[in-house]
Design a protein around this motif. Sequence first.
Motif, short mmCIF file in Angstrom:
data_model
loop_
_atom_site.label_atom_id
_atom_site.label_comp_id
_atom_site.label_asym_id
_atom_site.label_seq_id
_atom_site.Cartn_x
_atom_site.Cartn_y
_atom_site.Cartn_z
N LEU A 42 12.30 4.19 2.34
CA LEU A 42 12.51 2.85 1.78
C LEU A 42 11.19 2.27 1.26
CD1 LEU A 42 14.93 1.27 4.43
CD2 LEU A 42 15.51 2.43 2.28
N ASP A 43 10.12 2.46 2.02
CA ASP A 43 8.82 1.97 1.60
C ASP A 43 8.33 2.67 0.33
OD1 ASP A 43 8.71 0.17 3.63
OD2 ASP A 43 6.90 0.97 4.57
N ARG A 63 0.84 -1.20 0.00
CA ARG A 63 0.00 0.00 0.00
C ARG A 63 0.87 1.24 0.00
NH1 ARG A 63 -4.90 0.97 4.40
NH2 ARG A 63 -5.92 2.71 3.33
N LYS A 64 0.35 2.35 -0.50
CA LYS A 64 1.11 3.60 -0.46
C LYS A 64 1.52 3.88 0.98
CE LYS A 64 -0.98 5.87 -4.48
NZ LYS A 64 -1.80 7.01 -4.94
N PRO A 65 2.81 4.19 1.21
CA PRO A 65 3.33 4.33 2.57
C PRO A 65 2.57 5.33 3.44
CG PRO A 65 5.13 4.21 1.02
CD PRO A 65 3.88 4.29 0.20
N VAL A 66 2.19 6.48 2.90
CA VAL A 66 1.49 7.48 3.71
C VAL A 66 0.14 6.93 4.17
CG1 VAL A 66 0.38 9.74 3.69
CG2 VAL A 66 2.64 9.46 2.66
N ASP A 67 -0.59 6.31 3.25
CA ASP A 67 -1.90 5.75 3.60
C ASP A 67 -1.77 4.62 4.61
OD1 ASP A 67 -3.16 7.50 1.90
OD2 ASP A 67 -3.22 6.11 0.21
N ARG A 68 -0.72 3.82 4.47
CA ARG A 68 -0.52 2.71 5.41
C ARG A 68 -0.23 3.23 6.81
NH1 ARG A 68 3.39 0.07 7.80
NH2 ARG A 68 5.00 1.33 6.79
N VAL A 69 0.59 4.27 6.93
CA VAL A 69 0.91 4.84 8.24
C VAL A 69 -0.34 5.46 8.87
CG1 VAL A 69 2.22 6.64 9.44
CG2 VAL A 69 3.36 5.22 7.73
N HIS A 105 7.55 2.72 10.68
CA HIS A 105 8.23 3.36 9.55
C HIS A 105 9.09 2.36 8.78
CE1 HIS A 105 6.60 6.98 11.00
NE2 HIS A 105 7.44 7.17 12.00
N ASN A 106 8.93 2.40 7.44
CA ASN A 106 9.58 1.44 6.53
C ASN A 106 9.22 0.00 6.90
OD1 ASN A 106 11.02 3.33 4.87
ND2 ASN A 106 12.47 3.62 6.55
N GLY A 107 8.03 -0.14 7.49
CA GLY A 107 7.60 -1.46 7.96
C GLY A 107 7.44 -2.47 6.86
N ALA A 108 6.95 -2.05 5.68
CA ALA A 108 6.77 -2.99 4.58
C ALA A 108 8.11 -3.52 4.09
CB ALA A 108 6.01 -2.32 3.44
N THR A 109 9.10 -2.63 3.98
CA THR A 109 10.43 -3.05 3.53
C THR A 109 11.07 -4.02 4.51
OG1 THR A 109 10.73 -0.91 2.42
CG2 THR A 109 12.70 -2.24 2.81
N PHE A 110 10.99 -3.70 5.80
CA PHE A 110 11.58 -4.59 6.80
C PHE A 110 10.84 -5.93 6.85
CE2 PHE A 110 13.41 -0.64 8.58
CZ PHE A 110 14.72 -1.07 8.73
N GLN A 111 9.53 -5.91 6.62
CA GLN A 111 8.76 -7.15 6.68
C GLN A 111 9.09 -8.05 5.48
OE1 GLN A 111 4.64 -6.50 7.49
NE2 GLN A 111 4.14 -8.67 7.59
N HIS A 120 8.52 -0.06 -6.93
CA HIS A 120 8.94 -1.32 -7.53
C HIS A 120 7.75 -2.28 -7.63
CE1 HIS A 120 11.93 -4.22 -8.84
NE2 HIS A 120 11.45 -5.11 -7.99
N ALA A 121 6.91 -2.29 -6.60
CA ALA A 121 5.73 -3.14 -6.61
C ALA A 121 4.77 -2.74 -7.74
CB ALA A 121 5.01 -3.07 -5.26
N GLN A 122 4.66 -1.45 -8.00
CA GLN A 122 3.81 -0.99 -9.09
C GLN A 122 4.30 -1.53 -10.43
OE1 GLN A 122 4.09 3.30 -8.06
NE2 GLN A 122 1.85 3.32 -8.11
N THR A 123 5.61 -1.53 -10.62
CA THR A 123 6.19 -2.07 -11.85
C THR A 123 5.88 -3.56 -11.99
OG1 THR A 123 8.00 -0.45 -11.76
CG2 THR A 123 8.33 -2.40 -13.14
#
Length: 521
Positions: free
Chosen positions: A427-428, A131-137, A238-244, A434-437
């Motif tokens: 990072l997210d 998900r878009k990082p701002v919306d996810r936060v 913060h940057n939770g998706a990348t770390f996960q 990249h996920a969009q690509t």
Amino acid sequence: MGSARPVALSVLLLLLVFESVNVISNEDEFLKCQRIVRKWSDSSLNEKVKEDKHTLQNLLFFLHVPRTGGRTYFHCFLRKLYANNSECPRSYDKLHFDPSKSDCRLLATHDDYSMMSRLPKEKTSVVTILRKPVDRVLSTYEFAVEVAARFLVHPNLTSATQMTGRVRSKSTGVSTLDIWPWKYLVPWMRKDLFSRRDNRMHGVLKEFKESNDPYDVEKIVMPLHEFINDPVAHEIIHNGATFQVAGLTNNSCLPDAHEVRHCVRKYQSLGKYVLEVAKKRLDDMLYVGLTEDHKGSATMFANVVGVQILSQLQELSPTVKKASFNERVLSSSFTESIHDTDHSENSTDEDEVHQFFSTGNTKTRNETKTVGQLMESYEVCISSLRKTQARRRTASLKRVSPANFSKEARLQIPEMVFQQIISLNNLDVELYKHAQTIYVQQGKRLVSKKVEVERQKKISLQRAKHLVSNRVEMERQPNIFINSYGPISWNEYSLSIAVLLLLVLIIVIVKVRRRTLKLKI
């Protein structure tokens, strides 16, 4: 005065020496951290990749990044496709996977990618949604407040904590407080809500200013700007998706994850190594969805993952009738303990691929009957789920009014806060791009596959028409016979028979004459 000058010089010299030693020490620590992170990164990037990453393996690992809408996929897709005994033990409700049950086929959990260290990699396919990082936060903040506010029915924090403990000990179901990251975020927010309520009762917060921004109601709930700057948010959100996706959360199974994570958080420049690993792992996944293109993403999931699950289950149980599947996917009963809300219905419409998958007309997409049924079931399921979520959300937020969160309320958030969230989640932001690509590539691959299937259908149809045409032609001309060399006429056939009979007659005459000659002698 004269004696004071040498002392001052000595102190200054000592400070310079201390500063130099400190700089050298910091440089040494950075280099040490760089070696640790690069070693982990090189090892992760060199992991063996499955030959065919687009084919579903025996085990499906749904890596659920919180607040991406993944709960709807779990309830409205996966639980309708897999039987209860196919789910891995402890999936979704505990921090770590219990591998004692080897015949499970579905693992759905908030655990990070490090879970793969406990799974058979060659036999496991991974799917996720970003998900878009701002919306996810923002959604994480809203949900933490929403769940914590449910405890405000208690007179104080002690009562709420004790009652929760008693209920959880007796319950066999799933509690939000058992699931990462809510087991950290909800108690933290709950404690803050009770503290602010106590302060209001004792008149401590009179000096706080009133605000029209629902995300900045300081007397009632922790303001958003305070939330995103707290150490807890830095540790988990913060940057939770990348770390996960990289497998480096504070919930990781890897023994060296804590040290790598500490180094990356201390030296932001080292984050590029984590991002590189996370991107590669997305590349190797069976499916990557996007919350923002909800309808298109769900349709793609049904076509890419759902179809393969159905095919796989039919191979395992060929005696299972299709009707039993229909009954399973058309039922929408489930119990809910975590509620993902605020799923955007807006299609990205970046190109024709997004438009192709955003349409709800199954006939124009030439979907198979099974995929159409799966999507119909999904729409019914999420409709029911969202109504339940909306009712519970409304009831919870009434307890912290005027902190009434909504898409419209988000417009009141200062631009400075948005920019800070973007900066804290750099990072997210890159991982989402990249996920969009990948998402677009998945769509193009699926479109190409559908086009190829249609082409093969046309070829088969043309061949069938040609055979029928030949058969009709033969029926119209009964005097035509076919041999291995092609068609022959009736005259040619008659001539061949005459020649054959003549040869037989000559042979008979010759034999008779020989017998006559022998008798005369």
